[in-house]
Design a protein around this motif. Sequence first.
Motif, mmCIF file in Angstrom:
data_model
loop_
_atom_site.group_PDB
_atom_site.id
_atom_site.type_symbol
_atom_site.label_atom_id
_atom_site.label_comp_id
_atom_site.label_asym_id
_atom_site.label_seq_id
_atom_site.Cartn_x
_atom_site.Cartn_y
_atom_site.Cartn_z
ATOM 1 N N PHE A 313 0.819 -1.203 0.000
ATOM 2 C CA PHE A 313 0.000 0.000 0.000
ATOM 3 C C PHE A 313 0.860 1.262 0.000
ATOM 4 N N ASP A 314 0.171 2.397 -0.095
ATOM 5 C CA ASP A 314 0.854 3.678 -0.227
ATOM 6 C C ASP A 314 1.707 4.013 1.000
ATOM 7 N N ASP A 315 1.345 3.460 2.160
ATOM 8 C CA ASP A 315 2.140 3.701 3.363
ATOM 9 C C ASP A 315 3.233 2.649 3.552
ATOM 10 N N PHE A 316 3.492 1.843 2.494
ATOM 11 C CA PHE A 316 4.524 0.807 2.448
ATOM 12 C C PHE A 316 4.187 -0.420 3.303
ATOM 13 N N SER A 317 3.015 -0.446 3.903
ATOM 14 C CA SER A 317 2.587 -1.664 4.592
ATOM 15 C C SER A 317 2.154 -2.698 3.559
ATOM 16 N N ARG A 318 2.045 -3.941 3.990
ATOM 17 C CA ARG A 318 1.713 -5.042 3.083
ATOM 18 C C ARG A 318 0.585 -5.880 3.659
ATOM 19 N N ALA A 319 -0.074 -6.618 2.785
ATOM 20 C CA ALA A 319 -1.115 -7.547 3.216
ATOM 21 C C ALA A 319 -1.217 -8.671 2.199
ATOM 22 N N THR A 320 -1.678 -9.820 2.652
ATOM 23 C CA THR A 320 -1.902 -10.964 1.765
ATOM 24 C C THR A 320 -3.293 -11.542 2.027
ATOM 25 N N ARG A 321 -3.861 -12.131 1.007
ATOM 26 C CA ARG A 321 -5.117 -12.859 1.112
ATOM 27 C C ARG A 321 -4.959 -14.142 0.311
ATOM 28 N N SER A 322 -5.513 -15.243 0.801
ATOM 29 C CA SER A 322 -5.313 -16.520 0.111
ATOM 30 C C SER A 322 -6.612 -17.310 0.028
ATOM 31 N N ARG A 323 -6.653 -18.194 -0.925
ATOM 32 C CA ARG A 323 -7.806 -19.084 -1.111
ATOM 33 C C ARG A 323 -7.291 -20.434 -1.577
ATOM 34 N N ALA A 338 -10.339 -17.497 -8.678
ATOM 35 C CA ALA A 338 -9.910 -17.379 -7.280
ATOM 36 C C ALA A 338 -9.226 -16.041 -7.028
ATOM 37 N N ALA A 339 -8.365 -15.618 -7.970
ATOM 38 C CA ALA A 339 -7.649 -14.350 -7.803
ATOM 39 C C ALA A 339 -8.619 -13.167 -7.815
ATOM 40 N N ARG A 340 -9.634 -13.216 -8.686
ATOM 41 C CA ARG A 340 -10.601 -12.111 -8.754
ATOM 42 C C ARG A 340 -11.447 -12.033 -7.492
ATOM 43 N N LEU A 341 -11.795 -13.171 -6.920
ATOM 44 C CA LEU A 341 -12.547 -13.164 -5.663
ATOM 45 C C LEU A 341 -11.717 -12.543 -4.546
ATOM 46 N N LEU A 342 -10.445 -12.876 -4.499
ATOM 47 C CA LEU A 342 -9.558 -12.291 -3.488
ATOM 48 C C LEU A 342 -9.444 -10.780 -3.677
ATOM 49 N N LEU A 343 -9.315 -10.352 -4.929
ATOM 50 C CA LEU A 343 -9.197 -8.925 -5.198
ATOM 51 C C LEU A 343 -10.485 -8.189 -4.819
ATOM 52 N N THR A 356 0.281 0.258 -4.341
ATOM 53 C CA THR A 356 1.491 0.556 -5.102
ATOM 54 C C THR A 356 2.111 -0.679 -5.735
ATOM 55 N N LEU A 357 1.675 -1.870 -5.304
ATOM 56 C CA LEU A 357 2.192 -3.105 -5.908
ATOM 57 C C LEU A 357 1.156 -4.195 -5.733
ATOM 58 N N ILE A 358 0.955 -4.971 -6.790
ATOM 59 C CA ILE A 358 0.076 -6.125 -6.723
ATOM 60 C C ILE A 358 0.862 -7.359 -7.140
ATOM 61 N N GLY A 359 0.698 -8.435 -6.397
ATOM 62 C CA GLY A 359 1.410 -9.671 -6.704
ATOM 63 C C GLY A 359 0.490 -10.865 -6.557
ATOM 64 N N LEU A 360 0.857 -11.944 -7.202
ATOM 65 C CA LEU A 360 0.089 -13.182 -7.124
ATOM 66 C C LEU A 360 1.077 -14.320 -6.933
ATOM 67 N N ALA A 361 0.752 -15.230 -6.031
ATOM 68 C CA ALA A 361 1.592 -16.413 -5.806
ATOM 69 C C ALA A 361 0.715 -17.657 -5.851
ATOM 70 N N LEU A 362 1.277 -18.718 -6.391
ATOM 71 C CA LEU A 362 0.618 -20.022 -6.417
ATOM 72 C C LEU A 362 1.431 -20.958 -5.538
ATOM 73 N N THR A 363 0.778 -21.510 -4.511
ATOM 74 C CA THR A 363 1.492 -22.359 -3.544
ATOM 75 C C THR A 363 0.826 -23.726 -3.446
ATOM 76 N N ASN A 364 1.344 -24.542 -2.533
ATOM 77 C CA ASN A 364 0.901 -25.939 -2.431
ATOM 78 C C ASN A 364 1.015 -26.619 -3.799
ATOM 79 N N LEU A 365 2.208 -26.498 -4.390
ATOM 80 C CA LEU A 365 2.419 -27.046 -5.731
ATOM 81 C C LEU A 365 2.612 -28.551 -5.685
ATOM 82 N N GLY A 366 2.166 -29.199 -6.738
ATOM 83 C CA GLY A 366 2.393 -30.634 -6.897
ATOM 84 C C GLY A 366 2.691 -30.942 -8.349
#
Length: 420
Positions: A313-323, A338-343, A356-366
């Motif tokens: 965010f603009d104050d340089f803090s960060r946050a994450t949301r996952s599904r 899933a990404a659009r629901l999170l957004l 100020t920055l948007i990122g996407l990560a994919l985890t629990n890979l197999g």
Amino acid sequence: MFVSDLRASPAAAPSRGRGRPRIEVRAEASILHADLDSFYASVEQRDDPRLRGKPVIVGGGVVLAASYEAKAFGVRTPMNGARARRLCPNAIVVPPRMSAYSEASKAVFEVFRDTTPVVEGISIDEAFLDVGGLRRIAGPPLDIAQRLRARVRDEVGLPISVGIARTKFLAKVASAVAKPDGLRLVPPTAELDFLHPLPVERLWGVGEVTARTLHEHGVTRIGQLADLGEGALRGFLGPAAARHLFALSMARDPRRVETGRRRRSIGAQRALGRRSRPADEIEAYLHGLTDRLGRRLRTADRVCRTVVLRMRFDDFSRATRSRTLAEATDHTDTLLLAARLLLAEAMPMIQERGLTLIGLALTNLGDADAVQLTLPLEPRADNTLDATLDDLRRRFGSAAVTRAALIDRGEGLSVPLLPD
């Protein structure tokens, strides 16, 4: 045969059903951490002699890399480009050339693998190398490291710093201390003498929040943290962080140098600057990130279960949301939903705080070939829209096909990566 210089404790020999023996500390400092110096900027200075010895910034809107001449003025990554130019008015700003960096990385890794068969790549510009079994054929680790640095300089034309120690953690710290273009050996008898005077920020796991907590309790040096002990640290850091950081402060790190290890997650991000962005533009960038990551999943024959939205965010803090999805997938539309629901869930916070920055990560890979087939038990089709788009982009470039929402906005930079 590659023989490591590890010693297994007799007391730790495996009892029935207990698995392999516990590996004790090495007898010799034989793990190398090799890290290219200001990689992108060094490639630019190598390829353009006019840039050598000058302050160089790679990237305009956001600093992707800075030469040491620019770092001397306080320029850092990922600093805003305007601020960087105010700090260093004489800096030469060059656009990134990702293909050149990718080729340079491949050449350096060829040197790594020619040095030892045990190479663990961390990113395109750094790796751990285990040279513990090479003394008879290649000499002591210090000699091996010196030859490696000379080869990277002579064959690839880039400066590289190398740290040598008994553990991966200490080797990485040693290479950072040795920068730029240096070599540092940490002998087993001098590990704590080397480590304890360093700031606590050198410890893996100490970010801004943890560093602030430690400073509030009067802990600024690693030696002070070690003197407190795990019990005292547990009171204000919690049991897991206290155990981890105390072990590192005493130079304990039992991890091996591993080859062939696959990623646990993949991600991509896009810097947006401090200008306010409408919701549809933010969503368009999310579409582009999803397309890029879905393509990487399928290229690596992998699937994911969890989608993570990352925001700054603009104050340089960060946050994450996952599904977490009901089943693992590499289907772009499923990931995008899933990404659009999170957004959508995060949009009120974005409108309030500025993004100020948007990122996407994919985890629990197999692995894709381990996915449970559904009735009628047919293998994954190869004539899907995803497969067709992947083939077009592979043949004609990643920009050959793009979403209409990204026209005139672009997909952003694709940073070169190690294989997924």
